[in-house]
Structures are given as C-alpha cells and as structure tokens.
Scaffold this motif. Sequence first.
Motif, PDB file in Angstrom:
ATOM      1  N   SER A  44       0.821  -1.202   0.000  1.00  0.00           N
ATOM      2  CA  SER A  44       0.000   0.000   0.000  1.00  0.00           C
ATOM      3  C   SER A  44       0.856   1.253   0.000  1.00  0.00           C
ATOM      4  CB  SER A  44      -0.904   0.001   1.238  1.00  0.00           C
ATOM      5  OG  SER A  44      -1.615   1.221   1.329  1.00  0.00           O
ATOM      6  N   GLY A  45       0.381   2.252  -0.696  1.00  0.00           N
ATOM      7  CA  GLY A  45       1.019   3.570  -0.674  1.00  0.00           C
ATOM      8  C   GLY A  45       0.341   4.483   0.323  1.00  0.00           C
ATOM      9  N   GLY A  46      -0.560   3.900   1.137  1.00  0.00           N
ATOM     10  CA  GLY A  46      -1.286   4.689   2.129  1.00  0.00           C
ATOM     11  C   GLY A  46      -0.477   4.891   3.402  1.00  0.00           C
ATOM     12  N   ARG A  47      -1.043   5.680   4.278  1.00  0.00           N
ATOM     13  CA  ARG A  47      -0.381   5.995   5.549  1.00  0.00           C
ATOM     14  C   ARG A  47      -0.685   4.934   6.602  1.00  0.00           C
ATOM     15  NH1 ARG A  47       3.259  10.176   4.494  1.00  0.00           N
ATOM     16  NH2 ARG A  47       2.343  11.293   2.750  1.00  0.00           N
ATOM     17  N   GLU A  48      -0.005   5.033   7.739  1.00  0.00           N
ATOM     18  CA  GLU A  48      -0.126   4.040   8.801  1.00  0.00           C
ATOM     19  C   GLU A  48      -1.513   4.028   9.432  1.00  0.00           C
ATOM     20  OE1 GLU A  48       2.464   6.395   8.777  1.00  0.00           O
ATOM     21  OE2 GLU A  48       3.756   4.965   7.736  1.00  0.00           O
ATOM     22  N   ASN A  59       0.321   7.573  -1.730  1.00  0.00           N
ATOM     23  CA  ASN A  59       1.169   7.628  -2.920  1.00  0.00           C
ATOM     24  C   ASN A  59       0.749   6.526  -3.894  1.00  0.00           C
ATOM     25  OD1 ASN A  59       3.153   7.702  -4.840  1.00  0.00           O
ATOM     26  ND2 ASN A  59       4.859   7.555  -3.432  1.00  0.00           N
ATOM     27  N   PRO A  60      -0.028   6.871  -4.925  1.00  0.00           N
ATOM     28  CA  PRO A  60      -0.456   5.839  -5.878  1.00  0.00           C
ATOM     29  C   PRO A  60       0.691   5.280  -6.727  1.00  0.00           C
ATOM     30  CG  PRO A  60      -1.149   8.003  -6.630  1.00  0.00           C
ATOM     31  CD  PRO A  60      -0.566   8.186  -5.257  1.00  0.00           C
ATOM     32  N   ASP A  61       1.793   6.016  -6.795  1.00  0.00           N
ATOM     33  CA  ASP A  61       2.921   5.559  -7.615  1.00  0.00           C
ATOM     34  C   ASP A  61       3.569   4.293  -7.065  1.00  0.00           C
ATOM     35  OD1 ASP A  61       2.532   7.760  -9.287  1.00  0.00           O
ATOM     36  OD2 ASP A  61       3.864   9.011  -8.071  1.00  0.00           O
ATOM     37  N   VAL A  62       3.438   4.039  -5.756  1.00  0.00           N
ATOM     38  CA  VAL A  62       4.013   2.828  -5.167  1.00  0.00           C
ATOM     39  C   VAL A  62       2.936   1.853  -4.717  1.00  0.00           C
ATOM     40  CG1 VAL A  62       6.110   4.017  -4.433  1.00  0.00           C
ATOM     41  CG2 VAL A  62       4.190   3.804  -2.836  1.00  0.00           C
ATOM     42  N   ASP A  63       1.679   2.254  -4.808  1.00  0.00           N
ATOM     43  CA  ASP A  63       0.573   1.419  -4.346  1.00  0.00           C
ATOM     44  C   ASP A  63       0.253   0.359  -5.391  1.00  0.00           C
ATOM     45  OD1 ASP A  63      -2.306   0.619  -3.889  1.00  0.00           O
ATOM     46  OD2 ASP A  63      -1.928   1.880  -2.144  1.00  0.00           O
ATOM     47  N   VAL A  64       0.386  -0.911  -5.011  1.00  0.00           N
ATOM     48  CA  VAL A  64       0.185  -2.012  -5.959  1.00  0.00           C
ATOM     49  C   VAL A  64      -1.257  -2.054  -6.467  1.00  0.00           C
ATOM     50  CG1 VAL A  64       0.153  -4.535  -6.172  1.00  0.00           C
ATOM     51  CG2 VAL A  64       2.115  -3.395  -5.145  1.00  0.00           C
ATOM     52  N   ALA A  65      -2.224  -1.814  -5.596  1.00  0.00           N
ATOM     53  CA  ALA A  65      -3.624  -1.831  -6.033  1.00  0.00           C
ATOM     54  C   ALA A  65      -3.848  -0.792  -7.126  1.00  0.00           C
ATOM     55  CB  ALA A  65      -4.558  -1.577  -4.846  1.00  0.00           C
ATOM     56  N   ASP A  85      -7.615  11.669  -5.823  1.00  0.00           N
ATOM     57  CA  ASP A  85      -8.344  11.449  -4.576  1.00  0.00           C
ATOM     58  C   ASP A  85      -7.484  10.706  -3.555  1.00  0.00           C
ATOM     59  OD1 ASP A  85     -10.526  12.712  -5.685  1.00  0.00           O
ATOM     60  OD2 ASP A  85     -11.651  10.864  -6.069  1.00  0.00           O
ATOM     61  N   TYR A  86      -6.690   9.772  -4.028  1.00  0.00           N
ATOM     62  CA  TYR A  86      -5.808   9.008  -3.138  1.00  0.00           C
ATOM     63  C   TYR A  86      -4.714   9.915  -2.569  1.00  0.00           C
ATOM     64  CZ  TYR A  86      -3.416   4.819  -1.410  1.00  0.00           C
ATOM     65  OH  TYR A  86      -2.854   3.852  -0.613  1.00  0.00           O
ATOM     66  N   ARG A  87      -4.132  10.744  -3.443  1.00  0.00           N
ATOM     67  CA  ARG A  87      -3.105  11.686  -2.990  1.00  0.00           C
ATOM     68  C   ARG A  87      -3.673  12.706  -1.994  1.00  0.00           C
ATOM     69  NH1 ARG A  87      -1.295  11.238  -8.519  1.00  0.00           N
ATOM     70  NH2 ARG A  87       0.803  10.361  -8.523  1.00  0.00           N
ATOM     71  N   ALA A  88      -4.926  13.083  -2.204  1.00  0.00           N
ATOM     72  CA  ALA A  88      -5.576  14.071  -1.335  1.00  0.00           C
ATOM     73  C   ALA A  88      -6.051  13.464  -0.017  1.00  0.00           C
ATOM     74  CB  ALA A  88      -6.757  14.707  -2.069  1.00  0.00           C
ATOM     75  N   GLY A  89      -6.116  12.149   0.047  1.00  0.00           N
ATOM     76  CA  GLY A  89      -6.563  11.494   1.266  1.00  0.00           C
ATOM     77  C   GLY A  89      -8.061  11.294   1.343  1.00  0.00           C
ATOM     78  N   THR A  90      -8.776  11.621   0.276  1.00  0.00           N
ATOM     79  CA  THR A  90     -10.232  11.415   0.275  1.00  0.00           C
ATOM     80  C   THR A  90     -10.600   9.999  -0.137  1.00  0.00           C
ATOM     81  OG1 THR A  90     -10.387  12.328  -1.961  1.00  0.00           O
ATOM     82  CG2 THR A  90     -10.776  13.842  -0.128  1.00  0.00           C
ATOM     83  N   LEU A  91      -9.674   9.303  -0.784  1.00  0.00           N
ATOM     84  CA  LEU A  91      -9.855   7.889  -1.122  1.00  0.00           C
ATOM     85  C   LEU A  91      -8.880   7.097  -0.259  1.00  0.00           C
ATOM     86  CD1 LEU A  91     -11.251   5.842  -3.107  1.00  0.00           C
ATOM     87  CD2 LEU A  91      -9.193   6.050  -4.509  1.00  0.00           C
ATOM     88  N   LEU A  92      -9.415   6.196   0.540  1.00  0.00           N
ATOM     89  CA  LEU A  92      -8.592   5.415   1.460  1.00  0.00           C
ATOM     90  C   LEU A  92      -8.020   4.174   0.786  1.00  0.00           C
ATOM     91  CD1 LEU A  92     -10.912   5.628   4.598  1.00  0.00           C
ATOM     92  CD2 LEU A  92      -8.940   7.068   4.032  1.00  0.00           C
ATOM     93  N   SER A  93      -7.004   3.590   1.409  1.00  0.00           N
ATOM     94  CA  SER A  93      -6.352   2.396   0.857  1.00  0.00           C
ATOM     95  C   SER A  93      -7.333   1.251   0.650  1.00  0.00           C
ATOM     96  CB  SER A  93      -5.217   1.935   1.773  1.00  0.00           C
ATOM     97  OG  SER A  93      -4.189   2.881   1.784  1.00  0.00           O
ATOM     98  N   GLY A  94      -8.202   1.018   1.618  1.00  0.00           N
ATOM     99  CA  GLY A  94      -9.193  -0.051   1.495  1.00  0.00           C
ATOM    100  C   GLY A  94     -10.139   0.173   0.334  1.00  0.00           C
ATOM    101  N   GLN A  95     -10.507   1.423   0.097  1.00  0.00           N
ATOM    102  CA  GLN A  95     -11.392   1.752  -1.024  1.00  0.00           C
ATOM    103  C   GLN A  95     -10.669   1.552  -2.353  1.00  0.00           C
ATOM    104  OE1 GLN A  95     -12.108   5.706   0.507  1.00  0.00           O
ATOM    105  NE2 GLN A  95     -14.258   5.198   0.960  1.00  0.00           N
ATOM    106  N   LEU A  96      -9.401   1.939  -2.399  1.00  0.00           N
ATOM    107  CA  LEU A  96      -8.606   1.737  -3.613  1.00  0.00           C
ATOM    108  C   LEU A  96      -8.424   0.251  -3.891  1.00  0.00           C
ATOM    109  CD1 LEU A  96      -6.935   2.795  -5.955  1.00  0.00           C
ATOM    110  CD2 LEU A  96      -4.999   2.995  -4.389  1.00  0.00           C
ATOM    111  N   LYS A  97      -8.155  -0.511  -2.841  1.00  0.00           N
ATOM    112  CA  LYS A  97      -8.002  -1.953  -3.012  1.00  0.00           C
ATOM    113  C   LYS A  97      -9.300  -2.574  -3.516  1.00  0.00           C
ATOM    114  CE  LYS A  97      -4.184  -2.914   0.117  1.00  0.00           C
ATOM    115  NZ  LYS A  97      -3.690  -3.711   1.238  1.00  0.00           N
TER     116      LYS A  97
END
Length: 144
Positions: A44-48, A59-65, A85-97
């Motif tokens: 994930s390129g998301g935060r902790e 960071n979508p550039d390193v996020d495998v999903a 949206d992912y960079r802005a934090g409005t789309l969460l890692s779980g939603q991207l996955k």
Amino acid sequence: MHCKFLPALQGAQSKMSASDPNSAIYMTDTPNQIKNKINKHGFSGGRETEELHRKYGGNPDVDVAFQYLSFFEEDDEKLAQIAADYRAGTLLSGQLKALSIKALQDEVKAFQERRAAITVELHQSFMDPTRKIDPKPSSANASS
C-alpha cells in the motif's frame, strides 16, 4: 514498443515467484483468492493510520492496487481522478483496493470463461500446421 509488467503484490522492490503463491494474481485464482491476496499482501502507498492518510494522502505511484488498476481501467480521466483522490486522502487504501479487486476479478473471470470455451477440436485446429491463415484481417476484408 513500450512494455510494462505488473509488479509483485509486495511492490516493485520484490519479485513475483512461483514458489510464493501470494506474490502474484494467477489467472486460475478464484474471486475470493484475488480479494484475499490484494487485501493481505498488496503493498500500500497509504499511511499508517486513517487519520494520517486523510491528512497527508497516499502515494499511488508505489501502491500495488493502483498500479494493477492502471492496467485495467480504460478511462484515463477516471484513473487520474482516483490518483488525485488518493493523494488528497479522500480515497482510502481499502477503497482503492476494493476498486482494484473488482477490476481484477472481472478480468480473471472473463479470461476463465474464454478459456473454458476452448474445445479440444478448436485447440487441434489452431495447432494444425497445415491450416490456412488469411493474411488480411477480417475488418480489412469488410471495408474493401
């Protein structure tokens, strides 16, 4: 010609390996296996925490999903919006996955259906070294 390979589930710093079934999505995987692999093993390129992700974004550039989704989402504007949206934090890692899982499940299911439709006769006719191959694509024949 530009070729780009899907990264291993653990990210670009690792390799896909036949000895590690959780390093890749296989065309024989079930929808549930795809879901579990992306959720459990997808880098994930998301935060902790959700709070940090909403504050600083991912960071979508390193996020495998996201990287997988970029292969299957044909709408460039939609993909750019997902990244923003992912960079802005409005789309969460779980939603991207979840978006990536749906795209992969659809693609693998379609492949499995096409593969199941191949008969022994079709395979044999394709492998026949004496078969005639029309040098013109069928769309060219229709327009001439």
